[in-house]
Design an enzyme around this catalytic site. Structure first.
Site, PDB file in Angstrom:
ATOM      1  N   HIS A 214       0.836  -1.204   0.000  1.00 43.96           N
ATOM      2  CA  HIS A 214       0.000   0.000   0.000  1.00 43.96           C
ATOM      3  C   HIS A 214       0.871   1.255   0.000  1.00 43.96           C
ATOM      4  O   HIS A 214       0.647   2.191  -0.772  1.00 43.96           O
ATOM      5  CB  HIS A 214      -0.911  -0.006   1.232  1.00 43.96           C
ATOM      6  CG  HIS A 214      -1.744   1.230   1.377  1.00 43.96           C
ATOM      7  ND1 HIS A 214      -1.329   2.314   2.139  1.00 43.96           N
ATOM      8  CD2 HIS A 214      -2.939   1.579   0.847  1.00 43.96           C
ATOM      9  CE1 HIS A 214      -2.245   3.266   2.075  1.00 43.96           C
ATOM     10  NE2 HIS A 214      -3.230   2.846   1.301  1.00 43.96           N
ATOM     11  N   CYS A 612      -1.439  -3.272 -16.653  1.00 35.95           N
ATOM     12  CA  CYS A 612      -1.620  -2.179 -15.704  1.00 35.95           C
ATOM     13  C   CYS A 612      -0.903  -2.423 -14.389  1.00 35.95           C
ATOM     14  O   CYS A 612      -1.046  -1.647 -13.446  1.00 35.95           O
ATOM     15  CB  CYS A 612      -3.105  -1.919 -15.451  1.00 35.95           C
ATOM     16  SG  CYS A 612      -3.980  -3.323 -14.722  1.00 35.95           S
TER      17      CYS A 612
END
Length: 660
Positions: A214, A612
């Site tokens: 994250h 991606c």
């Protein structure tokens, strides 16, 4: 054998045909009188600048300049030459193509192109796409980096150098930053709740996590330097300090982090600003410098030459605008979960999670929908006329709840203190955290599975996307919408989700009286089974986008958040050729990608295919994507220039350029 130590009319030296630091077309090097070659490199005697040789021995200097010019014309590159003068006679010992800085290689390539020494393909291939980011980010001054010893090392999660005072929570980062302090947020790992402090920090340091954690993903998206997985960093929240290899650092102490190589230093190391970034932002003085002229010309040629399109991973209107300014041709990944960052939005998500009835759940969706819609409006406006791929919610819901251990500690402390106020709410929170806890959440209730279990969630997101597109369309814009359903492993998962969601989109379009010029539905290929069954999945997909972060994780069986603990040893022993979360593993993960691309297009000739994952900004991975015929790569906004350059180099190197 020749000798440079036969008197003051003898000597030895090293000469570069151009300055290897700046790229300037001037002779550069060192000369040492009455000495042998090893004396120059040993550093035991002070050398003279090469230019002084013209005063000491004009004839030898003229001869050396003639040889330098001849060698450079022959090799069509900057040369590094070793020479000796014995009793006034010049001898050339050896030459090689010289090493140079990232800055110098651009200037040299541009100058040699202007001089007609090389052509555009050669100039483009002379610059290293892996080092381009160095020219756009602040870097630690070379002298400071050489003279300082790091206190810790981690993974280079987000490029750039940053200095600041240590803080240990997102709230402190926000508070200190608002007082004008430059801060480095130090955490074991970060969560969506930390977003408000992360974006106000100069840099981020975590002791756990990998290059796709994250902290790393948010830092790259926001352009914040970050070092992750520095496992020598041991945080002691009670004393507001951390220790690293015997060094203790307290809250408020200054540290410097280098997101290019993952090093952490104690103290305020000097950093150098980017001239290219100033020029890109419109500084006229910076635009007159040769480095900008070199960048502008070579990137223009790269864009003309490349076949591969370049999109960006962007989750906010600001990120989308930044990406477009850097040359992005659309958004390849808009992560809707990042739109839930921030206190108000996390609260709305929690309301949805805690809903005990269908009515309560719908009420929560009603709060989330306008927030999502507003973000999409801004993104569609920023990318007007270009495709925007929106991924529906992917992570497991427990990521929006507090840490399980912390929730249990909060309940235990409240009970021990006899506190009754708020105790029931804390118990309810702990119960929900325990209910959602999974042994392996990365393989649990997330992605399309979450959409199947909570159909109202994906329906709300689709409604927000299409309503935003209608608003932009009515205002005269041209939103091009691509809706991506994550973690699909079977044809039926995608077919049934489309069957549920497409009517939602049609209802909004009918109600608003709007037609969109581009609306497609596809999936992220990130589960190995999806790659192996790509032909049948493609029958119900308009596009594929490789989610190479998860595909690599599942393909290798590596946890991307824990690989930092053993990656160094794996690379040292050559158990892997490179970090597979940075550069695509061609024999394994790459083979899955090639297979899925070929099989997918066999099942649907109109299928378009991209990538991606974070690999979309890695030059070696971009080259591979070009080789297997992908239509586009997508990467962080701050890596768009790198991807454009790498795509141009892939075309120039293969000879398969577009009509230039």
């Amino acid at each position: 054998m020749v000798f440079g130590n036969r008197g003051m009319d003898s000597g030895t030296g090293v000469a570069f045909t151009r300055d290897p630091s700046t790229g300037e077309k001037l002779p550069y090097g060192d000369y040492l009188r009455n000495a042998q070659g090893e004396d120059v490199v040993a550093g035991i005697r002070n050398t003279l600048p090469l230019a002084r040789l013209e005063e000491i021995d004009p004839a030898s200097y003229r001869g050396l300049r003639e040889v330098m010019d001849k060698l450079e014309r022959h090799y069509r590159d900057m040369c590094d030459i070793e020479f000796t003068i014995e009793k006034g006679k010049l001898w050339i010992l050896q030459t090689r193509v010289g090493k140079r800085t990232a800055f110098a290689e651009w200037v040299m390539a541009y100058d040699m192109l202007e001089e007609g020494l090389i052509d555009e393909d050669a100039a483009l291939l002379r610059v290293d796409a892996n080092r381009l980011e160095e020219l756009f980010k602040r870097v630690i001054a070379e002298s400071a980096a050489k003279s300082s010893e790091p206190i810790a090392r981690g993974l280079n999660a987000s490029p750039g150098a940053a200095t600041g005072r240590v803080v240990f929570s997102a709230d402190e980062a926000q508070d200190w930053a608002e007082r004008g302090e430059r801060v480095i947020l130090v955490r074991r790992e970060t969560t969506p709740e930390d977003y408000h402090g992360m974006i106000r920090s100069q840099g981020i340091l975590t002791s756990a996590g990998g290059t796709n954690s994250h902290a790393a993903v948010v830092a790259r998206g926001e352009g914040i330097p970050a070092v992750c997985g520095a496992d020598a960093v041991h945080i002691d929240i009670a004393s507001r300090s951390f220790s690293a290899n015997g060094t203790r650092v307290s809250e408020g102490d200054v540290i410097t982090i280098d997101g290019f190589n993952g090093t952490v230093y104690l103290g305020d190391l000097p950093v150098e600003e980017s001239r290219l970034e100033r020029a890109r932002a419109g500084d006229e003085g910076a635009r007159r410098e040769k480095i900008w002229k070199a960048f502008d010309r070579l990137m223009t040629y790269a864009d003309r030459a490349r076949r591969l399109r370049v999109r960006a991973n962007a989750d906010t209107p600001d990120q989308a605008r930044n990406a477009r300014e850097r040359g992005a041709e659309g958004i390849g990944l808009c992560r809707t979960e990042h739109m839930f960052l921030g206190e108000e939005r996390v609260a709305a998500v929690r309301k949805m999670i805690f809903a005990s009835t269908a009515e309560e759940e719908e009420e929560a969706y009603g709060q989330l929908l306008p927030l999502q819609r507003g973000d999409f409006v801004g993104i569609f406006k920023a990318m007007d006329g270009l495709p925007v791929t929106v991924r529906l919610l992917d992570p497991p819901l427990h990521e929006f709840l507090p840490d399980r251990v912390q929730a249990a500690v909060d309940v235990a402390l409240a009970e021990a203190r006899g506190e009754t106020k708020g105790l029931e709410e804390k118990k309810a929170l702990l119960a929900k955290v325990n209910e959602l806890a999974e042994v392996n959440p990365m393989l649990g209730l997330r992605g399309v599975r979450l959409g199947i279990v909570k159909p109202g969630l994906y329906a709300m997101q689709v409604r927000a996307i299409i309503e935003a597109a209608c608003e932009v369309r009515k205002a005269g814009g041209d939103p091009k919408v691509e809706i991506m359903i994550p973690l699909v492993a079977t044809r039926e998962e995608l077919r049934q989700m489309r069957e549920e969601l497409e009517p939602v989109a049609r209802d909004v379009l009918r109600r608003e009286g709007v037609e969109l010029s581009h609306l497609e539905w596809g999936t992220m290929v990130e589960v190995p089974r999806a790659a192996l069954t790509a032909r049948e999945i493609a029958e119900v997909a308009d596009f594929f986008s490789f989610g190479t972060n998860d595909l690599t994780q599942m393909g290798f069986g590596f946890s991307r958040d824990d690989i930092g603990k053993f990656l160094g040893m794996y690379e040292e022993r050559r158990l892997v050729p490179a970090n597979p979360f940075v550069t695509i593993d061609r024999p394994g993960i790459g083979r899955l990608m090639r297979m899925a691309t070929e099989e997918g297009r066999a099942g649907n000739v109109h299928l378009h295919v991209g990538i991606c994952g974070e690999h979309g900004g890695d030059p070696d991975s971009v080259k591979f994507c070009d080789e297997i015929g992908l239509d586009y790569v997508s990467c962080s906004p701050f890596r768009v220039e790198t991807a454009r350059l790498a795509a141009g180099q892939a075309a120039a190197g293969s000879g398969e350029k577009r009509d230039v």
